[in-house]
Design a protein around this motif. Structure first.
Motif, short mmCIF file in Angstrom:
data_model
loop_
_atom_site.label_atom_id
_atom_site.label_comp_id
_atom_site.label_asym_id
_atom_site.label_seq_id
_atom_site.Cartn_x
_atom_site.Cartn_y
_atom_site.Cartn_z
N GLY A 233 0.64 -0.88 -0.04
CA GLY A 233 -0.04 0.10 -0.05
C GLY A 233 0.69 1.10 -0.11
N ILE A 234 1.79 1.72 -0.50
CA ILE A 234 2.41 2.29 -0.76
C ILE A 234 2.81 3.14 -2.31
N ALA A 235 2.29 3.95 -1.63
CA ALA A 235 2.45 5.25 -2.49
C ALA A 235 4.19 4.91 -4.09
N PHE A 236 3.54 4.91 -5.20
CA PHE A 236 4.66 4.14 -6.38
C PHE A 236 5.07 5.73 -7.27
N VAL A 237 6.10 6.48 -7.49
CA VAL A 237 5.71 7.39 -7.91
C VAL A 237 6.94 7.61 -8.74
N PRO A 238 6.83 7.31 -10.38
CA PRO A 238 7.66 6.91 -11.37
C PRO A 238 8.40 7.86 -11.81
N PHE A 239 9.20 8.59 -11.91
CA PHE A 239 10.07 9.25 -13.06
C PHE A 239 10.65 8.25 -13.69
N PHE A 240 11.28 9.36 -14.99
CA PHE A 240 10.50 9.19 -16.53
C PHE A 240 9.70 8.62 -16.89
N PRO A 241 8.88 9.00 -16.77
CA PRO A 241 7.53 7.97 -17.27
C PRO A 241 7.28 7.73 -18.89
N LEU A 242 7.94 9.43 -19.21
CA LEU A 242 8.11 9.24 -20.35
C LEU A 242 9.12 9.00 -21.81
N GLY A 243 9.75 8.64 -20.51
CA GLY A 243 11.25 8.18 -21.08
C GLY A 243 12.18 9.03 -20.16
N SER A 244 13.82 8.95 -20.69
CA SER A 244 14.56 9.91 -20.29
C SER A 244 14.03 11.55 -20.63
N ALA A 245 14.12 12.16 -19.98
CA ALA A 245 14.65 13.72 -20.25
C ALA A 245 15.53 13.96 -20.95
N PHE A 246 16.58 13.33 -20.76
CA PHE A 246 18.18 13.87 -20.76
C PHE A 246 19.16 12.80 -22.22
N THR A 247 17.79 11.82 -23.38
CA THR A 247 18.25 11.41 -24.18
C THR A 247 18.01 11.76 -25.00
N ALA A 248 18.46 11.83 -26.61
CA ALA A 248 18.81 12.09 -27.49
C ALA A 248 16.86 11.19 -28.37
N ASP A 249 17.40 10.16 -27.93
CA ASP A 249 15.72 9.52 -28.49
C ASP A 249 14.62 8.68 -27.49
N ASN A 250 13.66 8.58 -28.02
CA ASN A 250 12.92 8.04 -27.08
C ASN A 250 12.14 7.59 -26.97
N PRO A 251 12.92 5.85 -26.21
CA PRO A 251 11.46 4.53 -27.02
C PRO A 251 10.79 4.70 -25.96
N VAL A 252 9.89 4.95 -25.79
CA VAL A 252 9.10 5.55 -25.35
C VAL A 252 7.93 5.92 -25.87
N LEU A 253 8.11 7.14 -26.25
CA LEU A 253 7.07 7.53 -27.33
C LEU A 253 7.03 7.78 -28.75
N GLY A 254 8.21 6.67 -29.21
CA GLY A 254 8.65 6.68 -30.59
C GLY A 254 7.86 4.93 -30.20
N ASN A 255 7.02 3.66 -29.60
CA ASN A 255 7.16 2.54 -29.09
C ASN A 255 5.83 2.09 -29.86
N PRO A 256 5.86 1.48 -30.89
CA PRO A 256 4.11 1.44 -32.44
C PRO A 256 3.61 1.53 -31.74
N VAL A 257 3.16 0.19 -30.54
CA VAL A 257 1.92 -0.10 -29.98
C VAL A 257 1.62 1.38 -29.63
N ILE A 258 2.33 3.22 -28.96
CA ILE A 258 2.51 4.27 -28.40
C ILE A 258 1.24 4.53 -29.14
N THR A 259 2.33 4.66 -30.87
CA THR A 259 2.15 5.70 -31.69
C THR A 259 0.85 4.83 -32.12
N LYS A 260 0.64 4.29 -32.41
CA LYS A 260 -0.55 3.61 -33.55
C LYS A 260 -2.44 3.78 -32.82
N ALA A 261 -1.68 3.65 -31.26
CA ALA A 261 -3.33 4.23 -29.68
C ALA A 261 -3.45 5.44 -29.94
#
Length: 287
Positions: free
Chosen positions: A206-234
């Motif tokens: 019952g502990i709150a889990f607070v993810p950082f970088f939920p959209l991928g790292s803010a410090f990298t040029a490529d973003n495999p989260v926002l570029g994920n084909p399932v995400i982009t199609k959805a």
């Protein structure tokens, strides 16, 4: 479930992270001071009552913006900070992990935010390589002394609850043997689920889990989260942005997940906040 406990507070599951209000690399003042103030005020107008910050964001920048924009604070606003690090002259992220460091940083957060008590403070643990993978237990004595300092600050009323950031499952288990942990902040997203065992333990406890970088790292040029084909199609199929799809997926992972997406744009803030009303189809979650 639209809310979840964070210590003595009950907060909305979509909060706001103040890191991106600062300058490039989370160093120095914002590019647009007035816009940063507007983002914070709009966050509260949207019903956000959980703001994540740190004295080392800037440093000394994010907290001062929060104070300028929102003080005196709404009664239900949970201000959460973190300790355990400092910044070098060129913006380097450096560990500052001794108990005296933690105490000083808690007091600096209180002073800069102009408040007597923080809803929670996360102890940021540093891996030996300085990365964002969960830190391993390398100095049990130090960790025990860190916990003692955090417990003392809580018992004195300076902080409402103790959290852990960048923590391993071993750290979490040791901490729970000594005290209540109200939240955990680890890197976690659609692509990087290294912290799944930690999330599972938090869900069970019952502990709150607070993810950082939920959209991928803010410090990298490529973003495999926002570029994920399932995400982009959805996103195309449902009429949302890829970021909204990724955040909505993260919220759906477990009921104790609290999001703190950060932005320096009012428009992006409104898009991020809207994910609390998005329900993804079961088949999409499976995909």
């Amino acid at each position: 479930m639209q809310t979840f406990p964070l210590g003595s507070h009950t907060v909305g599951r979509v909060g706001f992270g103040a890191m991106q209000l600062t300058g490039p690399g989370v160093f120095g003042p914002p590019r647009d001071h007035d816009q940063a103030i507007a983002v914070l005020r709009r966050a509260v107008e949207l019903g956000i009552n959980h703001i994540d910050t740190a004295q080392i964001y800037g440093p000394n920048v994010a907290n001062e913006l929060i104070r300028e924009a929102l003080h005196p604070y709404p009664a239900d606003l949970a201000l959460v900070s973190k300790v355990g690090g400092t910044r070098g002259d060129n913006g380097e992220w450096l560990p500052a992990q001794e108990p005296d460091d933690l105490r000083r940083q808690i007091e600096e957060n209180l002073e800069s935010l102009d408040t007597d008590r923080l809803a929670a403070v996360n102890l940021r643990l540093f891996a030996r390589d300085g990365g964002d993978a969960p830190a391993r237990i390398e100095d049990r004595d130090l960790f025990d002394r860190q916990l003692t300092a955090m417990i003392k600050a809580r018992d004195e009323g300076l902080i409402g609850g103790i959290g852990l950031s960048n923590t391993s499952l071993e750290h979490l288990r040791i901490a729970l043997e000594r005290t209540e942990i109200v939240c955990v902040q680890n890197a976690y997203n659609l692509v990087d689920r290294t912290s799944q065992p930690v999330l599972d333990a938090c869900t069970e406890q019952g502990i709150a889990f607070v993810p950082f970088f939920p959209l991928g790292s803010a410090f990298t040029a490529d973003n495999p989260v926002l570029g994920n084909p399932v995400i982009t199609k959805a996103a195309t199929d449902l009429g949302y942005t890829p970021a909204q799809m990724a955040l909505a997926w993260t919220l759906a992972v477990a009921p104790n997940v609290l999001l703190i997406p950060g932005t320096s744009s009012v428009a992006h803030l409104e898009e991020n906040t809207a994910v609390r009303d998005i329900e993804l189809p079961a088949e999409l979650l499976t995909a």
